[in-house]
Design a protein around this motif. Structure first.
Motif: not given
Length: 557
Positions: A388, A418, A427-428, A430-432, A434-435
């Protein structure tokens, strides 16, 4: 005892042994230390990252030196530890003067001085001359360009004018190489870092290279002379490389060749100087996707390869034209692909490349396009497809996002900015993803595949005098290449599946099920790859052992 202690905190982002990273010295601290030393100021470098020191050990070593000044460099990842180190050192009786520097501290100077009373000054931009003047004039800091500082009596913060860029880089003494000395003594493999030029004549909207080295004005690009660079390489070759402890040399220049005639002529002169002195060390450079072209630059690439060029890191960022426009890259995808193919044909396209898969303006179509491109070039690691945009303080994109309501209101000095995405679904997603990067299976996908791809050519080189052994390695190498392709296809397939899932609103439990299936398949494939490489190592070991035994028998007879 030392007048100054310079500290690089241990950011602990990789396990160097598990993730197959070599020790890397901190070039910035080495350059500042050399400038201080030339001015008669004694300096100790404590590189917590390179030497894998805990925060407690690092603080203990610093206090043992009883310095009058402590300089700490850090990026946003290591900022909290850097502040904790500064707080602990400031609490001792002799209360050393504490200054911080580096790119992140430069652009967060206001907030750092406002929030942390024990930090006395921030060195902004180039630190060599500024650090010397700061220490020589610390009782009267008002005339020292390039610093923000806190008055020792009133506590008031002052902002001095930024320092003009150092015009002649040849005037800077060669960096001290304390970490390389440590590795030499302890027989560890290391990497050499070099800066042959500073600045960038381009103005990408996510990068500070255009401004950081010239905050107070000066030329956009300043290059060291080929003779000066070769003088330093000659020392490094004699002192370290000939002892087989150096894996590679990295030129950290933002853009080694910027595409101009002057840049290419300079690079060619440097290559000739290296070859003339026979001081060849394998090196990697950073370039843009249009720095060189097959139509004009084959001769230049040939001479650079003879001088040691082994790989090129390209700032690809994205293969979606809309993304590239957002980033201000001023490059067309067709030109970039032509350059990449050119580098592949010359066998110098690096194993790792610069990617920014997700940004606030990402689209599902653009993500698919870039993923397809990564698969085509065997770059479809999970790491590459989950990265990201990191929005560093000072970059141009900040104002654009702010004006469009996508920038979060607050930034802490230990963070990058941020931001929100235009698409909540992306966005969801990407966050998923990255985790997932903290999952050991995902870590292995990146680390082992990258390591094997780099290690196999080196293994071939090590037995280049034994054609019978090379013949034995070929079938295993074919299986390794097939497995790498399979892993890339697996990663790409999962990524495209996840895109479709978030695009169509698939329930989260199904997305989690896809993840479990993917991780299971990835784990098996990466283990298979690791086993194949170990088969190759065993084949080499067995063949060489047999040759040694046969030679001893022949000598006996």
């Amino acid at each position: 005892m030392s007048d100054v202690v310079l500290i690089n905190p241990n950011i602990n982002i990789v396990d160097k042994e598990k993730d197959h990273y070599s020790v890397l010295d901190h070039l910035g601290l080495g350059l500042v230390a050399a400038s201080l030393e030339r001015s008669g100021i004694s300096v100790e470098i404590i590189d917590g990252y390179a030497l894998n020191l805990s925060k407690e050990v690092l603080i203990e070593k610093a206090l043992r030196a009883k310095p009058s000044f402590v300089g700490i460099t850090c990026n946003f990842i290591g900022f909290e530890d850097a502040i904790d180190i500064a707080r602990n050192i400031a609490s001792v009786d002799n209360n050393p003067f504490i200054f911080m520097g580096g790119e992140h501290c430069t652009y967060s100077a206001d907030e750092i001085l406002a929030n942390y009373h024990f930090v006395d000054a921030i060195v902004r931009g180039e630190g060599e001359i500024t650090s010397v003047e700061l220490i020589n004039n610390f009782n009267i800091l008002s005339n020292v360009a390039g610093i923000y500082y806190r008055d020792q009596k009133s506590g008031k913060v002052f902002k001095n004018p930024d320092r003009k860029a150092i015009d002649n880089l040849d005037d800077i003494p060669f960096a001290r190489r304390d970490t390389l000395d440590y590795c030499k003594t302890h027989k560890e493999t290391s990497i050499i870092g070099m800066l042959t030029q500073r600045g960038c004549n381009l103005d990408c909207h996510f990068c500070n290279a255009h401004t950081f080295f010239r905050l107070g004005g000066g030329k956009f690009i300043r290059r060291r002379s080929p003779q000066n660079i070769a003088d330093e390489i000659e020392i490094l070759h004699e002192k370290y490389y000939r002892f087989n402890m150096i894996e590679k040399m990295y030129f950290y220049d933002a853009n080694f060749i910027d595409g101009s005639r002057q840049s290419k002529q300079w690079a060619q002169e440097l290559a000739h100087e290296i070859i003339k002195r026979n001081i060849i060390i394998p090196f990697e450079v950073y370039m843009r996707g249009d720095s060189v072209s097959p139509e004009h630059d084959q001769e230049l690439i040939d001479i650079l390869k003879k001088a040691g060029l082994s790989s090129v890191f390209i700032g690809i960022e994205s293969f979606d034209q809309n993304d590239l426009n957002v980033f201000g890259k001023k490059i067309e995808t067709d030109n970039m692909e032509r350059t990449i193919n050119f580098l592949i044909e010359n066998d110098i396209f690096g194993l790792t490349q610069g990617l920014i898969m997700f940004n606030p303006y990402s689209t599902f179509q653009g993500l698919r396009r870039t993923a397809d491109f990564l698969l085509k070039y065997n770059l479809a690691s999970f790491w590459n497809m989950s990265q990201k945009l990191q929005l560093f303080p000072g970059v141009k994109l900040i104002s654009k996002l702010s004006s469009e309501g996508l920038l979060d209101n607050k930034i802490n000095s230990n963070e990058v900015y941020s931001y929100k995405f235009q698409s909540q679904s992306i966005e969801k997603m990407s966050n998923y993803l990255i985790a997932m990067n903290d999952n050991p299976i995902v870590i292995n996908d990146n680390a082992i595949m990258r390591y094997v791809r780099g290690a196999v050519p080196e293994l071939y080189k090590s037995v280049s005098d034994f054609p019978d052994i090379i013949k034995l390695l070929h079938p295993i190498n074919l299986l390794i290449n097939k497995k790498i392709k399979e892993i890339n296809e697996l990663n790409h397939s999962y990524f495209v599946n996840i895109i479709s899932s978030y695009e169509s609103g698939v329930p989260q439990d199904k997305i989690d099920k896809y993840k479990s299936e993917y991780l299971s398949s990835s784990d098996k494939s990466v283990r298979d790859l690791d086993n194949l490489y170990n088969d190759m190592l065993r084949t080499v070991d067995k063949s060489l052992s047999e040759k040694i035994i046969n030679n001893k028998v022949a000598e006996t007879i």
